[in-house]
Design a protein around this motif. Structure first.
Motif, PDB file in Angstrom:
ATOM      1  N   PHE A  26       0.602  -1.428   0.209  1.00 12.09           N
ATOM      2  CA  PHE A  26      -0.346  -0.349   0.556  1.00 12.09           C
ATOM      3  C   PHE A  26       0.732   1.187  -0.033  1.00 12.09           C
ATOM      4  O   PHE A  26       0.226   2.128  -0.761  1.00 12.09           O
ATOM      5  CB  PHE A  26      -0.988  -0.100   1.249  1.00 12.09           C
ATOM      6  N   MET A  27       1.746   1.181   0.668  1.00 11.56           N
ATOM      7  CA  MET A  27       2.496   2.434   0.193  1.00 11.56           C
ATOM      8  C   MET A  27       3.339   2.591  -0.335  1.00 11.56           C
ATOM      9  O   MET A  27       3.641   3.585  -0.763  1.00 11.56           O
ATOM     10  CB  MET A  27       3.353   1.943   1.552  1.00 11.56           C
ATOM     11  N   THR A  28       3.690   1.964  -0.846  1.00  9.96           N
ATOM     12  CA  THR A  28       4.545   2.096  -1.837  1.00  9.96           C
ATOM     13  C   THR A  28       3.650   2.269  -3.365  1.00  9.96           C
ATOM     14  O   THR A  28       3.853   2.681  -4.291  1.00  9.96           O
ATOM     15  CB  THR A  28       4.895   1.169  -3.345  1.00  9.96           C
ATOM     16  N   MET A  29       2.239   2.551  -3.187  1.00 12.01           N
ATOM     17  CA  MET A  29       0.999   2.731  -4.222  1.00 12.01           C
ATOM     18  C   MET A  29       0.416   3.467  -3.609  1.00 12.01           C
ATOM     19  O   MET A  29      -0.498   4.148  -4.693  1.00 12.01           O
ATOM     20  CB  MET A  29       0.058   1.270  -4.434  1.00 12.01           C
ATOM     21  N   ALA A  30       0.390   4.047  -2.885  1.00 10.03           N
ATOM     22  CA  ALA A  30      -0.026   4.575  -2.230  1.00 10.03           C
ATOM     23  C   ALA A  30       0.342   6.522  -3.166  1.00 10.03           C
ATOM     24  O   ALA A  30      -1.415   7.172  -3.393  1.00 10.03           O
ATOM     25  CB  ALA A  30      -0.120   5.589  -0.651  1.00 10.03           C
ATOM     26  N   TYR A  31       1.184   6.372  -3.773  1.00 12.20           N
ATOM     27  CA  TYR A  31       1.388   7.727  -4.582  1.00 12.20           C
ATOM     28  C   TYR A  31       0.364   7.600  -5.707  1.00 12.20           C
ATOM     29  O   TYR A  31       0.105   9.259  -6.244  1.00 12.20           O
ATOM     30  CB  TYR A  31       2.356   7.663  -4.916  1.00 12.20           C
ATOM     31  N   ILE A  32      -0.900   6.278  -6.103  1.00  7.93           N
ATOM     32  CA  ILE A  32      -1.698   6.934  -7.287  1.00  7.93           C
ATOM     33  C   ILE A  32      -2.880   7.761  -6.788  1.00  7.93           C
ATOM     34  O   ILE A  32      -4.215   8.430  -7.436  1.00  7.93           O
ATOM     35  CB  ILE A  32      -2.070   4.979  -7.243  1.00  7.93           C
ATOM     36  N   PRO A 357      -6.448  13.186   2.500  1.00  6.60           N
ATOM     37  CA  PRO A 357      -4.908  14.098   3.118  1.00  6.60           C
ATOM     38  C   PRO A 357      -3.443  13.238   3.449  1.00  6.60           C
ATOM     39  O   PRO A 357      -2.663  13.991   3.214  1.00  6.60           O
ATOM     40  CB  PRO A 357      -5.254  15.187   3.822  1.00  6.60           C
ATOM     41  N   ILE A 358      -3.805  13.048   3.959  1.00  6.78           N
ATOM     42  CA  ILE A 358      -2.275  12.166   4.972  1.00  6.78           C
ATOM     43  C   ILE A 358      -1.948  10.749   3.702  1.00  6.78           C
ATOM     44  O   ILE A 358      -0.510  11.142   4.127  1.00  6.78           O
ATOM     45  CB  ILE A 358      -2.567  11.066   6.248  1.00  6.78           C
ATOM     46  N   PHE A 359      -2.511   9.636   3.436  1.00  6.97           N
ATOM     47  CA  PHE A 359      -2.078   9.698   2.855  1.00  6.97           C
ATOM     48  C   PHE A 359      -0.937   9.617   1.145  1.00  6.97           C
ATOM     49  O   PHE A 359      -0.550   9.743   0.981  1.00  6.97           O
ATOM     50  CB  PHE A 359      -3.268   8.245   2.302  1.00  6.97           C
ATOM     51  N   ALA A 361      -0.044  13.083   1.324  1.00  5.01           N
ATOM     52  CA  ALA A 361       1.556  13.298   2.042  1.00  5.01           C
ATOM     53  C   ALA A 361       2.543  12.627   1.612  1.00  5.01           C
ATOM     54  O   ALA A 361       3.689  12.959   2.029  1.00  5.01           O
ATOM     55  CB  ALA A 361       1.286  13.891   3.793  1.00  5.01           C
ATOM     56  N   ILE A 362       2.737  11.094   1.726  1.00  9.22           N
ATOM     57  CA  ILE A 362       3.733  10.603   1.439  1.00  9.22           C
ATOM     58  C   ILE A 362       4.382  11.247   0.272  1.00  9.22           C
ATOM     59  O   ILE A 362       3.734  10.474  -1.026  1.00  9.22           O
ATOM     60  CB  ILE A 362       3.417   9.303   1.866  1.00  9.22           C
ATOM     61  N   PRO A 363       5.412  11.252   0.031  1.00  4.59           N
ATOM     62  CA  PRO A 363       6.466  12.578  -0.660  1.00  4.59           C
ATOM     63  C   PRO A 363       7.117  11.174  -1.698  1.00  4.59           C
ATOM     64  O   PRO A 363       6.942   9.998  -1.530  1.00  4.59           O
ATOM     65  CB  PRO A 363       6.995  12.741  -0.108  1.00  4.59           C
ATOM     66  N   SER A 364       6.556  12.124  -2.527  1.00  3.20           N
ATOM     67  CA  SER A 364       7.813  10.392  -3.672  1.00  3.20           C
ATOM     68  C   SER A 364       9.265  10.104  -3.837  1.00  3.20           C
ATOM     69  O   SER A 364       9.086   8.672  -4.099  1.00  3.20           O
ATOM     70  CB  SER A 364       7.382  10.983  -5.231  1.00  3.20           C
ATOM     71  N   PHE A 365       9.909  10.541  -3.369  1.00  2.00           N
ATOM     72  CA  PHE A 365      11.093  10.829  -2.831  1.00  2.00           C
ATOM     73  C   PHE A 365      11.134   9.656  -1.447  1.00  2.00           C
ATOM     74  O   PHE A 365      12.229   8.658  -1.851  1.00  2.00           O
ATOM     75  CB  PHE A 365      11.854  11.952  -2.050  1.00  2.00           C
ATOM     76  N   ALA A 366       9.914   9.829  -0.805  1.00  2.00           N
ATOM     77  CA  ALA A 366      10.008   8.307   0.183  1.00  2.00           C
ATOM     78  C   ALA A 366       9.912   6.980   0.003  1.00  2.00           C
ATOM     79  O   ALA A 366      10.039   6.216   0.122  1.00  2.00           O
ATOM     80  CB  ALA A 366       9.194   8.718   1.048  1.00  2.00           C
ATOM     81  N   THR A 367       9.227   7.544  -1.316  1.00  2.00           N
ATOM     82  CA  THR A 367       8.151   5.744  -2.128  1.00  2.00           C
ATOM     83  C   THR A 367       9.640   5.083  -3.444  1.00  2.00           C
ATOM     84  O   THR A 367       9.845   4.330  -3.192  1.00  2.00           O
ATOM     85  CB  THR A 367       7.588   5.890  -2.199  1.00  2.00           C
ATOM     86  N   ALA A 368      10.223   6.121  -3.752  1.00  2.00           N
ATOM     87  CA  ALA A 368      11.429   5.551  -4.483  1.00  2.00           C
ATOM     88  C   ALA A 368      12.265   4.813  -4.412  1.00  2.00           C
ATOM     89  O   ALA A 368      11.932   4.257  -5.337  1.00  2.00           O
ATOM     90  CB  ALA A 368      12.050   7.157  -5.420  1.00  2.00           C
ATOM     91  N   PRO A 369      13.239   5.208  -3.294  1.00  2.00           N
ATOM     92  CA  PRO A 369      13.778   4.038  -2.810  1.00  2.00           C
ATOM     93  C   PRO A 369      13.732   2.584  -2.695  1.00  2.00           C
ATOM     94  O   PRO A 369      14.204   1.355  -2.914  1.00  2.00           O
ATOM     95  CB  PRO A 369      14.203   4.245  -1.187  1.00  2.00           C
ATOM     96  N   ALA A 370      12.017   2.645  -2.298  1.00  2.00           N
ATOM     97  CA  ALA A 370      11.598   1.180  -1.951  1.00  2.00           C
ATOM     98  C   ALA A 370      11.641   0.594  -3.828  1.00  2.00           C
ATOM     99  O   ALA A 370      11.573  -0.757  -3.599  1.00  2.00           O
ATOM    100  CB  ALA A 370      10.148   1.418  -1.897  1.00  2.00           C
ATOM    101  N   LEU A 371      11.103   1.674  -5.548  1.00  2.00           N
ATOM    102  CA  LEU A 371      11.204   0.693  -6.024  1.00  2.00           C
ATOM    103  C   LEU A 371      12.887   0.097  -6.890  1.00  2.00           C
ATOM    104  O   LEU A 371      12.231  -0.071  -7.348  1.00  2.00           O
ATOM    105  CB  LEU A 371       9.991   1.944  -6.912  1.00  2.00           C
ATOM    106  N   ILE A 372      13.547   1.377  -6.533  1.00  2.00           N
ATOM    107  CA  ILE A 372      14.646   1.259  -7.128  1.00  2.00           C
ATOM    108  C   ILE A 372      14.827   0.208  -6.091  1.00  2.00           C
ATOM    109  O   ILE A 372      15.588  -1.384  -7.133  1.00  2.00           O
ATOM    110  CB  ILE A 372      15.708   2.412  -6.608  1.00  2.00           C
TER     111      ILE A 372
END
Length: 453
Positions: A26-32, A357-359, A361-372
């Motif tokens: 979920f955390m890696t998908m929340a950006y959607i 609004p909470i979810f 707020a997760i910035p893309s730079f925080a989920t980017a390392p997970a994707l890499i």
């Protein structure tokens, strides 16, 4: 109860691992939840309504995946497909978003029929195992590329892509890119030490570092440039806005589009979605070691059915094509092996409608390392591809598929190039008999697609 429904012991997992995996996915998908409303608003749709529709469609589709297929795959509005709807169907073609949603709804119904008749399953099984491995590696590179872009490390330049400048706009672009690098280092160290939930903790720690940087003045929000505060707000979502998109796909005036044009739009959605979904299932299932010796996914039929149901449900709610997400690989990397992982992800999507609004707020730079990191884990499959001279007709198509995905920014394009080259090379070298008949059909269809679409 969980043991009986999801067969945890049989899949060598437990509730704690599945829950952590579900949260990670979920955390890696929340950006959607932030990206999809932004894209579809370009087609004239209300952003809040799209956010709600996206979350609810994700919940419905992922629950179906959990209970029907018992697989750790999550679904949401597909990236690429949403851009196709907003910028091509509604932008270039000039059709209304209501017509586009109806096309997505019809596409979902066609998918349901194809799933019931085993057509999609047959396509999955017809793709050779070596090519499936190439697809898995390609998706890994594709995910890593998305992570590099989301982090701000990879930007456009004279060579099409280049490393960002940390000095320029340090308080926005620069600090975000730097935080992503630090987050990648933290995630890698946690993973090396085999910390359960390493990817999830990497996301949270990177986000916390970002908030500390904002407090220290190193990160300065600039909404006009797309850099918002990293601290979540506690406002509640306005649910009444869902009515702005709900069931609007049925209020269509066909005189404004024409039946032939409408069929072309439906077919375009159908073609892209079917191979994006198959590619994602191949890649994530390979990473989870769920394919059998023939490269088949035992529970693929209910998985495809869940995907089809989610697509039609999402169109009614008011979002573009809902499909299986490549980010599901993050949960698999965290140990997810059953539908309980998907169920946890689904529940979080449902909760996100209350605290969107909470979810977001997760910035893309925080989920980017997970994707890499997930990209790194999936690329490891390349070691099982034989590149010796006796296997070149298998290896070259796999290679072309894996490099095409990140470079052309499309899973389906990678599969298309892989299938066409596989058939062509085997025919040219006198090995056409080993090619499954359905592969010839697929190759011809892909060639026709490039000619006419």
């Amino acid at each position: 109860m969980f043991e009986k429904v999801f067969k945890l012991s049989e899949n060598k997992t437990n509730v704690k691992t599945e829950v952590i995996a579900g949260i990670t996915t979920f955390m890696t998908m929340a950006y959607i939840l932030a990206v999809n409303p932004s894209i579809l608003s370009a087609a004239g749709m209300d952003p809040t309504a799209v956010l709600l529709a996206t979350a609810l469609a994700s919940f419905i589709g992922t629950v179906c995946m959990a209970l029907m297929a018992n697989l750790p795959f999550a679904l949401s509005a597909g990236m690429g497909l949403n851009a196709y709807m907003a910028y091509t169907v509604c932008g270039a073609y000039g059709y209304s978003w209501q017509i586009a949603l109806l096309a997505v709804f019809v596409e979902g119904l066609v998918f349901i029929v194809l799933s019931l008749t085993n057509v999609r399953e047959a396509i999955f099984n017809a793709i050779p195992l070596t090519l499936k491995k190439g697809v898995s590696v390609g998706i890994g590179l594709f995910i890593a590329f998305i992570g590099l872009q989301n982090s701000g490390l990879c930007v456009s330049g004279a060579t099409l892509v280049t490393l960002t400048s940390f000095k320029d706009n340090f308080n926005t672009h620069g600090i975000c890119a730097l935080l992503a690098l630090i987050g990648l280092f933290i995630t890698a160290v946690l993973y090396i030490y085999r910390v359960k939930g390493a990817i999830l903790f990497g996301i949270l720690l990177t986000w916390i570092l970002g908030m500390l940087c904002q407090l220290a003045g190193l990160y300065v929000p600039n909404p006009e440039a797309g850099f918002y505060t990293l601290f979540p707000t506690l406002t509640i979502t306005d649910f009444s806005r869902l009515g702005l998109t709900f069931a609007q796909c049925f209020s269509v005036d066909f005189n404004a589009v024409g039946i032939i044009n409408f069929i072309v739009v439906v077919f375009s959605f159908l073609f892209v979605d079917i191979f994006d979904t198959l590619g994602t299932l191949i890649g994530v299932a390979t990473k989870a070691d769920m394919l059998d010796e023939q490269g088949r996914l035992p529970r693929i039929k209910p998985a495809l059915m869940a995907d089809a149901i989610a697509t039609s449900a999402g169109a009614v709610l008011g979002t573009s094509t809902t499909t299986t997400f490549v980010e599901s690989a993050a949960g698999v990397a965290a140990g997810g092996r059953t539908g309980l992982t998907a169920l946890v992800t689904a529940v979080l999507f449902l909760l996100s409608t209350l605290f969107a609004p909470i979810f977001t707020a997760i910035p893309s730079f925080a989920t980017a390392p997970a994707l890499i990191m997930v990209g790194f884990l999936m690329v490891g499959t390349v070691t099982s591809i034989r590149f010796d001279e006796d296997n070149l007709t298998e290896a070259i198509p796999a290679y072309l598929a894996l490099i095409a995905m990140p470079l052309f920014y499309s899973i389906s394009e990678g599969i298309a190039i892989g299938i066409i080259s596989y058939v062509a090379l085997n025919l040219a070298t006198g090995k056409g008999k080993k090619v499954a008949p359905l592969m010839y059909v697929l190759a011809v269809l892909f060639i026709l697609k490039y000619i006419f679409l």
